[in-house]
Design a protein around this motif. Structure first.
Motif, mmCIF file in Angstrom:
data_model
loop_
_atom_site.group_PDB
_atom_site.id
_atom_site.type_symbol
_atom_site.label_atom_id
_atom_site.label_comp_id
_atom_site.label_asym_id
_atom_site.label_seq_id
_atom_site.Cartn_x
_atom_site.Cartn_y
_atom_site.Cartn_z
ATOM 1 N N SER A 243 -7.390 -9.830 4.136
ATOM 2 C CA SER A 243 -6.018 -9.877 4.650
ATOM 3 C C SER A 243 -5.077 -10.553 3.652
ATOM 4 O O SER A 243 -3.861 -10.334 3.685
ATOM 5 C CB SER A 243 -5.980 -10.621 5.994
ATOM 6 N N GLU A 244 -5.641 -11.374 2.764
ATOM 7 C CA GLU A 244 -4.800 -12.109 1.827
ATOM 8 C C GLU A 244 -4.196 -11.228 0.746
ATOM 9 O O GLU A 244 -3.146 -11.544 0.197
ATOM 10 C CB GLU A 244 -5.609 -13.252 1.181
ATOM 11 N N THR A 245 -4.843 -10.120 0.429
ATOM 12 C CA THR A 245 -4.283 -9.222 -0.589
ATOM 13 C C THR A 245 -3.120 -8.400 -0.034
ATOM 14 O O THR A 245 -2.285 -7.916 -0.797
ATOM 15 C CB THR A 245 -5.352 -8.252 -1.104
ATOM 16 N N THR B 250 -5.505 -12.406 -4.066
ATOM 17 C CA THR B 250 -4.283 -12.107 -4.816
ATOM 18 C C THR B 250 -3.429 -11.108 -4.044
ATOM 19 O O THR B 250 -3.817 -9.950 -3.858
ATOM 20 C CB THR B 250 -4.620 -11.542 -6.206
ATOM 21 N N GLU B 251 -2.287 -11.542 -3.597
ATOM 22 C CA GLU B 251 -1.406 -10.656 -2.851
ATOM 23 C C GLU B 251 -0.867 -9.552 -3.774
ATOM 24 O O GLU B 251 -0.482 -9.793 -4.905
ATOM 25 C CB GLU B 251 -0.245 -11.451 -2.261
ATOM 26 N N GLY B 252 -0.879 -8.338 -3.255
ATOM 27 C CA GLY B 252 -0.369 -7.210 -4.033
ATOM 28 C C GLY B 252 -1.306 -6.767 -5.141
ATOM 29 O O GLY B 252 -0.865 -6.146 -6.112
ATOM 30 N N LEU B 253 -2.599 -7.046 -5.001
ATOM 31 C CA LEU B 253 -3.573 -6.659 -6.011
ATOM 32 C C LEU B 253 -3.517 -5.149 -6.259
ATOM 33 O O LEU B 253 -3.459 -4.365 -5.320
ATOM 34 C CB LEU B 253 -4.977 -7.062 -5.550
ATOM 35 N N PHE B 254 -3.536 -4.758 -7.528
ATOM 36 C CA PHE B 254 -3.432 -3.376 -8.011
ATOM 37 C C PHE B 254 -2.004 -2.839 -7.932
ATOM 38 O O PHE B 254 -1.730 -1.735 -8.400
ATOM 39 C CB PHE B 254 -4.362 -2.418 -7.253
#
Length: 311
Positions: free
Chosen positions: A227-229, A123-127
């Motif tokens: 790297s995906e986050t 999940t990109e931009g997690l948190f």
């Protein structure tokens, strides 16, 4: 067992589905068809209010959506008071003093940790992203009512923010008033920072808070590996630091948030994430035992799965 609530006139009908292997779909009822099936209709018990439902089954054992609480309050003014008197409301999870169960974690922490770990590492931009406030509030209220929370329906971003919210709403923050003082953080040297965080800063934090930080930072370390986050240790520190600090000086609080090379709470959090195994050596040994772990981050998070399975 999953429950689905349906509005029929002024009444709510709960349909229980005992099989867990069925796909999660909403069921709609043709009431005309039901009335033609006398056997089925005879099995239906009509409940007008949650107060009445509470006399038949413990409300803590079923998942009551927030919308049902709101509708119930409009239908019957006395229903709200009746629900408040239920003992389930005396088991708040958020905004209370941290009390670690023996060899465990508070329920919102262990459930959100596991869910984010298994579902959020892409999940990109997690948190960083904020979920719909109504969904977040409903999930938080469900935890505070000791109800089942379906994080798969709520989503990864809700789970991530719930974890931050749990830490932010602790009556005593990790850093600041009644926590590790800002003066200790400001004294962090430019060299030997990892040793300083482990040997000096963590020594100013209580055992329960160090244990909580160990599990949270294990997750953050794993998130930073993905790297995906696109959430590096620096980015995670910037997002998390404001949730870990609080004092009577708002300006000092703001100045403590930046990460990087400064002597700030943000920098401390970044070090905890980047050098997790070096910082939390004692906490890791306390959880996993004296044997050298092959991968402390995954081993620590695996214990969370075991906690959830045992609960």
């Amino acid at each position: 067992m999953s429950s689905f609530w349906h509005r029929v006139g002024r009444r709510s009908l709960s349909i229980e589905r005992p099989r867990t292997d069925e796909p999660r779909t909403r069921h709609s009822l043709d009431m005309g068809t039901i009335r033609r099936s006398q056997k089925f209709f005879a099995k239906i018990t009509w409940i007008d209010t949650l107060a009445e439902l509470g006399r038949h089954v413990p409300l803590s054992q079923i998942s009551v959506p927030q919308a049902v609480y709101e509708y119930d309050a409009r239908v019957e003014k006395g229903a709200t008071r009746a629900v408040v008197e239920q003992p389930i409301l005396h088991t708040r999870e958020f905004g209370v003093l941290l009390a670690m169960p023996p060899q465990g974690l508070p329920r919102p922490v262990r459930e959100t940790l596991a869910f984010v770990r298994h579902n959020g590492l892409r999940t990109e931009g997690l948190f960083r992203r904020s979920p719909p406030s109504t969904v977040l509030r409903a999930a938080k209220d469900a935890y505070d009512h000791s109800q089942y929370v379906d994080l798969e329906i709520a989503g990864v971003n809700v789970a991530a923010v719930l974890l931050k919210l749990f830490v932010r709403e602790l009556p005593n923050p990790v850093f600041g008033t009644n926590g590790c003082s800002y003066d200790v953080v400001r004294a962090m040297p430019s060299d030997g920072r990892v040793d300083y965080v482990r040997d000096t800063i963590l020594e100013q934090i209580s055992d329960d808070y160090r244990r909580l930080l160990c599990f949270v930072c294990a997750l953050l370390s794993q998130v930073a590996r993905s790297s995906e986050t696109r959430m590096t240790a620096y980015n995670l520190a910037v997002v998390w630091a404001p949730n870990m600090l609080r004092s009577n000086d708002p300006v000092a609080d703001i100045n403590m948030c930046p990460a990087g090379k400064a002597s700030t709470v943000g920098a401390v959090v970044q070090i905890m994430v980047e050098h997790f195994e070096q910082v939390f050596t004692r906490e890791i040994a306390s959880v996993l035992g004296p044997a050298e772990p092959s991968d402390a981050v995954n081993d620590i998070l695996n214990t969370v799965d075991l906690m959830n399975q045992a609960s």
